[in-house]
Design a protein around this motif. Sequence first.
Motif, PDB file in Angstrom:
ATOM      1  N   ALA A  14      -5.724  20.377   0.594  1.00 43.66           N
ATOM      2  CA  ALA A  14      -4.927  19.427   1.733  1.00 43.66           C
ATOM      3  C   ALA A  14      -4.407  18.349   0.662  1.00 43.66           C
ATOM      4  O   ALA A  14      -3.215  18.122   1.127  1.00 43.66           O
ATOM      5  CB  ALA A  14      -5.859  19.177   2.727  1.00 43.66           C
ATOM      6  N   LEU A  15      -5.304  17.582   0.227  1.00 40.22           N
ATOM      7  CA  LEU A  15      -4.593  16.318  -0.528  1.00 40.22           C
ATOM      8  C   LEU A  15      -3.550  17.089  -1.330  1.00 40.22           C
ATOM      9  O   LEU A  15      -2.298  16.058  -1.279  1.00 40.22           O
ATOM     10  CB  LEU A  15      -5.728  15.748  -1.352  1.00 40.22           C
ATOM     11  CG  LEU A  15      -5.610  14.320  -1.761  1.00 40.22           C
ATOM     12  CD1 LEU A  15      -7.023  13.607  -2.046  1.00 40.22           C
ATOM     13  CD2 LEU A  15      -4.543  14.343  -2.943  1.00 40.22           C
TER      14      LEU A  15
ATOM     15  N   GLU B  74       2.461   1.562   0.621  1.00 41.15           N
ATOM     16  CA  GLU B  74       3.597   1.532   1.315  1.00 41.15           C
ATOM     17  C   GLU B  74       3.238   1.245   2.796  1.00 41.15           C
ATOM     18  O   GLU B  74       3.798   0.304   3.571  1.00 41.15           O
ATOM     19  CB  GLU B  74       4.396   2.871   1.070  1.00 41.15           C
ATOM     20  CG  GLU B  74       5.106   2.727   0.126  1.00 41.15           C
ATOM     21  CD  GLU B  74       5.915   4.070  -0.034  1.00 41.15           C
ATOM     22  OE1 GLU B  74       5.939   4.858   0.730  1.00 41.15           O
ATOM     23  OE2 GLU B  74       6.806   4.233  -1.079  1.00 41.15           O
ATOM     24  N   ARG B  75       2.240   1.921   3.531  1.00 44.63           N
ATOM     25  CA  ARG B  75       2.083   1.914   4.728  1.00 44.63           C
ATOM     26  C   ARG B  75       1.321   0.124   4.878  1.00 44.63           C
ATOM     27  O   ARG B  75       1.743  -0.117   5.804  1.00 44.63           O
ATOM     28  CB  ARG B  75       0.774   2.702   5.089  1.00 44.63           C
ATOM     29  CG  ARG B  75       0.677   2.955   6.777  1.00 44.63           C
ATOM     30  CD  ARG B  75      -0.292   4.154   7.083  1.00 44.63           C
ATOM     31  NE  ARG B  75      -1.646   3.701   6.677  1.00 44.63           N
ATOM     32  CZ  ARG B  75      -2.638   4.372   6.937  1.00 44.63           C
ATOM     33  NH1 ARG B  75      -2.572   5.562   7.806  1.00 44.63           N
ATOM     34  NH2 ARG B  75      -3.989   4.038   6.411  1.00 44.63           N
TER      35      ARG B  75
ATOM     36  N   ALA C 168      -8.563   7.466   2.464  1.00 45.28           N
ATOM     37  CA  ALA C 168      -8.256   6.976   1.173  1.00 45.28           C
ATOM     38  C   ALA C 168      -8.248   5.530   1.119  1.00 45.28           C
ATOM     39  O   ALA C 168      -8.771   4.846   0.060  1.00 45.28           O
ATOM     40  CB  ALA C 168      -6.842   7.504   0.414  1.00 45.28           C
ATOM     41  N   ARG C 169      -7.693   5.036   1.918  1.00 45.59           N
ATOM     42  CA  ARG C 169      -7.656   3.461   2.146  1.00 45.59           C
ATOM     43  C   ARG C 169      -9.102   2.923   2.161  1.00 45.59           C
ATOM     44  O   ARG C 169      -9.201   1.913   1.553  1.00 45.59           O
ATOM     45  CB  ARG C 169      -6.842   2.975   3.522  1.00 45.59           C
ATOM     46  CG  ARG C 169      -6.390   1.585   3.365  1.00 45.59           C
ATOM     47  CD  ARG C 169      -6.231   0.896   4.598  1.00 45.59           C
ATOM     48  NE  ARG C 169      -7.453  -0.004   4.836  1.00 45.59           N
ATOM     49  CZ  ARG C 169      -7.247  -1.224   4.838  1.00 45.59           C
ATOM     50  NH1 ARG C 169      -5.882  -1.841   4.794  1.00 45.59           N
ATOM     51  NH2 ARG C 169      -8.032  -2.072   4.815  1.00 45.59           N
TER      52      ARG C 169
ATOM     53  N   LYS D 296      -2.278   9.115  -7.726  1.00 51.02           N
ATOM     54  CA  LYS D 296      -1.015   7.906  -7.647  1.00 51.02           C
ATOM     55  C   LYS D 296      -0.300   7.967  -6.600  1.00 51.02           C
ATOM     56  O   LYS D 296       0.032   6.887  -5.822  1.00 51.02           O
ATOM     57  CB  LYS D 296      -0.379   7.643  -8.927  1.00 51.02           C
ATOM     58  CG  LYS D 296       0.185   6.545  -8.931  1.00 51.02           C
ATOM     59  CD  LYS D 296       1.121   6.534 -10.313  1.00 51.02           C
ATOM     60  CE  LYS D 296       0.421   6.215 -11.508  1.00 51.02           C
ATOM     61  NZ  LYS D 296       1.147   5.725 -12.984  1.00 51.02           N
ATOM     62  N   ALA D 297       0.393   8.912  -6.262  1.00 53.83           N
ATOM     63  CA  ALA D 297       1.120   9.263  -5.061  1.00 53.83           C
ATOM     64  C   ALA D 297       0.570   8.840  -3.781  1.00 53.83           C
ATOM     65  O   ALA D 297       1.043   8.281  -2.819  1.00 53.83           O
ATOM     66  CB  ALA D 297       1.954  10.669  -4.919  1.00 53.83           C
ATOM     67  N   LEU D 298      -0.724   9.568  -3.588  1.00 52.70           N
ATOM     68  CA  LEU D 298      -1.417   9.037  -2.385  1.00 52.70           C
ATOM     69  C   LEU D 298      -1.787   7.378  -2.276  1.00 52.70           C
ATOM     70  O   LEU D 298      -1.494   6.917  -1.248  1.00 52.70           O
ATOM     71  CB  LEU D 298      -2.845   9.790  -2.446  1.00 52.70           C
ATOM     72  CG  LEU D 298      -3.814   9.350  -1.531  1.00 52.70           C
ATOM     73  CD1 LEU D 298      -3.494   9.445  -0.079  1.00 52.70           C
ATOM     74  CD2 LEU D 298      -5.238  10.023  -1.736  1.00 52.70           C
TER      75      LEU D 298
END
Lengths: 197, 197
Positions: A52-53, A69-70, A25-26, A61-63
Amino acid sequence: MQQKEPRRSNRERSNATRSSILNAARALFVSRGYADTATPDIVAAAGLTRGALYHHFEDKKALFRAVIEREALDVAATIEQLAGALLAPREALLAGAAAYFDAMAMPGRVRLLLLDGPAVLGVTEMAALDAAHGGRTLEEGLAAAMAPHRLEEKTVKAMAFLLSAAFDRAALEIDAGAARTDYAYAIDRLIDRLITP
Amino acid sequence: MQQKEPRRSNRERSNATRSSILNAARALFVSRGYADTATPDIVAAAGLTRGALYHHFEDKKALFRAVIEREALDVAATIEQLAGALLAPREALLAGAAAYFDAMAMPGRVRLLLLDGPAVLGVTEMAALDAAHGGRTLEEGLAAAMAPHRLEEKTVKAMAFLLSAAFDRAALEIDAGAARTDYAYAIDRLIDRLITP
DNA sequence: TTGCATACATGCAGCCTGTATGTTAACAAT
DNA sequence: ATTGTTAACATACAGGCTGCATGTATGCAA
């Protein structure tokens, strides 16, 4: 050739897939932006399915929030490590600025934290995230360095916000191709001008 | 009751619908953000259909770009009007800052120009748009005020960017509920600190 | 008035998101 | 060791949205 799944524990499996999704995702959020990144592409890059996601994250949005955050945590850690325990307020500020540029040099970080982040999650959430980690140290550092000026606390706080904005803009310009030395010098001069009695 | 279309010329009709769409789009982009605003909702609010929208604009992003351009133009005009022809560089800068806050006080403007704009259109396009209108005056003003410092041009340019970032952040905070007086004072102090020889 | 271009409206195809349902493997209890 | 339960996914589905293709009526020019 498909490996025969070496009998992982449930916890391990979860962590692995979660990391896989976050990493994929990043990469895609960075290269295409949040809006133009589709969840099917993310899970395909991770070798998984959308099941899985949506098992690990409430929604897209949570992903994104987890990715952000990371990233913010890593920035804070880098700054803490590079400019952690300087004694003199001025030197702490200057080293902090340099460390921030170092941290933001990681590819994609500028887009994630300074562009898509505020737009997708909103300024308040991003501000809260920032205050939880790095933002506070800047405010304290500036307050220490400007103590002789005897300003009201709210003024110092406002100027810390403005200085933080200057940091962000400098990182943005550097990321866009501007010379780091130019902005590092400008930032240093700005800090000096602010704190000299 | 449907008015029987008072026999408008083609040009008039185009301009009218185009404005209708732009106005409706602006309102929805402001209240829901770009991503969460659907074109069916925009045209419904304007009393039209999606056909009209895609006739006047290439796609949703182009419509957003048109909204942003109109907004940036209005900001530049407001600043020009309020702080247009000040002679002393310092006073021009201070008046320009105040005028910028006035201009950005228009509801939704902060979100459009400072949040969704950069995220949707990209920083480069927004920077180009800004440079075309107001950004240049700030750079020139700062250069004039800092002339005694005898800095390199690239340094002055960098500091103008940083100052502009401070303006933006101040507008953002004021929009988020912070006291304008606090940030106006902080900005004024920042400017003074920068330009005093 | 005849023909064409403009200004829309309507309909369609493809994709994406979120959720509901199915399946397999781990884990806990007996 | 066996069985029930639950976690960790995979698959299938519904709704909505975007962009384009097509249709239609009106202004406009010859």
